[in-house]
Design an enzyme around this catalytic site. Structure first.
Site, PDB file in Angstrom:
ATOM      1  N   THR A  28       0.787  -1.612   0.026  1.00 11.30           N
ATOM      2  CA  THR A  28      -0.027   0.276  -0.201  1.00 11.30           C
ATOM      3  C   THR A  28       1.279   1.343   0.200  1.00 11.30           C
ATOM      4  O   THR A  28       1.511   1.528   1.136  1.00 11.30           O
ATOM      5  CB  THR A  28      -1.189   0.375   0.889  1.00 11.30           C
ATOM      6  OG1 THR A  28      -2.075  -0.821   1.401  1.00 11.30           O
ATOM      7  CG2 THR A  28      -2.288   1.156   1.482  1.00 11.30           C
ATOM      8  N   LYS A 141       4.397  -8.530   3.311  1.00 12.07           N
ATOM      9  CA  LYS A 141       2.957  -8.071   3.706  1.00 12.07           C
ATOM     10  C   LYS A 141       1.800  -9.878   2.903  1.00 12.07           C
ATOM     11  O   LYS A 141       1.786  -8.410   1.576  1.00 12.07           O
ATOM     12  CB  LYS A 141       2.319  -6.421   3.500  1.00 12.07           C
ATOM     13  CG  LYS A 141       2.886  -5.819   3.792  1.00 12.07           C
ATOM     14  CD  LYS A 141       2.357  -3.947   3.072  1.00 12.07           C
ATOM     15  CE  LYS A 141       0.981  -3.606   4.655  1.00 12.07           C
ATOM     16  NZ  LYS A 141       0.615  -2.673   4.285  1.00 12.07           N
ATOM     17  N   GLU A 174       3.240  -3.841  16.719  1.00 13.27           N
ATOM     18  CA  GLU A 174       2.732  -3.149  16.238  1.00 13.27           C
ATOM     19  C   GLU A 174       1.042  -2.052  15.768  1.00 13.27           C
ATOM     20  O   GLU A 174       0.578  -3.101  17.684  1.00 13.27           O
ATOM     21  CB  GLU A 174       2.730  -3.671  14.860  1.00 13.27           C
ATOM     22  CG  GLU A 174       1.975  -5.059  14.793  1.00 13.27           C
ATOM     23  CD  GLU A 174       2.353  -5.545  13.334  1.00 13.27           C
ATOM     24  OE1 GLU A 174       3.259  -5.116  12.702  1.00 13.27           O
ATOM     25  OE2 GLU A 174       1.516  -6.648  13.334  1.00 13.27           O
TER      26      GLU A 174
END
Length: 274
Positions: A28, A141, A174
């Site tokens: 992204t 990812k 995170e």
């Protein structure tokens, strides 16, 4: 606007392994005036993800060329690149013959986050959902985001901007969509992601510039006590840029000068959008 294997479409084969097994990777990116920010770093991580999954990554030139076809005229937008292993028969076993990957490129409007988040800071919370330990998938990812989906479903209070996730050993890793930093005694500290979590591009950029602005950097395990003793806390990703944290659950944190300095440095170097 969606581009699938070079053609404008919103239709994907029901046999696609990305749909069946989350067999793929994605990126992204923030886009400013039709230019993707930190492209080289995003492509490097995409390629690393493909190598980990045993997939051949398309060339950077092809993906850049296709990305140009999905941009609109907006000043800022979000580009998402998804690569799956393509179509295959039922079962976890990889196809005997490597199929062509499925390439999906999509452009989205720039999100309407509160304008004062980067300055006034945000309120965050801890999530109950834990991140599983898996070094083979840590950092990249991949398309399996159910842990983040479940964690984000834990609250609907618009005043809470993000949730922090721990691993099964109670280490803070995170946010559901972001990386975490704390600053304490002129030291920039971020969680170790060798077992789980995403090695964010902006996280990488921040670690690279730390010493140039006078901060020592440390990658280590983080606990609740570390957050409580922090001088400053902030979150980062490619779209939000940097958000200072002003409150974690009921614990108030002051927003400070180091976070602001790092943010302005990233803006100046065109790594994030102001």
């Amino acid at each position: 606007m969606f581009l699938i294997n070079g053609q404008f479409s919103e239709t994907l084969s029901v046999q696609d392994r990305g749909l069946h097994y989350g067999d793929g990777v994605f990126e992204t990116l923030a886009v400013k005036q039709q230019q993707p920010l930190c492209w080289d770093k995003h492509y490097a991580r995409l390629k690393t993800g493909c190598i980990r999954l045993g997939m051949e990554c398309p060339s950077a030139d092809l993906l850049l060329s296709e990305s140009e076809q999905v941009y609109d005229d907006a000043d800022c937008s979000v580009l998402k690149i998804i690569l799956t292993r393509g179509q295959g028969s039922r079962g976890y076993r990889l196809p005997d013959k490597q199929n062509s990957l499925t390439r999906i490129l999509a452009s989205y409007p720039w999100p309407d986050f509160p304008a004062d988040n980067p300055v006034a800071g945000v309120t965050i919370r801890f999530c109950n959902t834990r991140l599983g330990y898996n070094p083979q998938l840590a950092g990249i990812k991949h398309l399996n985001r159910l842990e983040q989906v479940l964690a984000r479903s834990e609250w609907d209070d618009r005043e809470i901007a993000e949730g922090l996730m721990r691993d099964t050993q109670n280490n803070i890793i995170e946010g559901t969509m972001s990386n975490l930093f704390i600053i304490r005694d002129n030291e920039l500290i971020t969680p170790d992601l060798t077992g789980c979590g995403i090695a964010g591009i902006i996280r990488e950029c921040i670690l690279a510039l730390a010493e140039n602005i006078g901060l020592r950097k440390l990658i280590t395990t983080l606990t609740d006590e570390d957050l409580q003793s922090a001088d400053e806390i902030f979150l980062c990703n490619s779209v939000i840029g940097i958000w200072p944290v002003r409150q974690v659950d009921q614990h108030a944190i002051r927003t400070g000068p180091w976070t602001s300095k790092i943010r302005h440095q990233l803006i100046q170097e065109k790594m994030i959008i102001q």
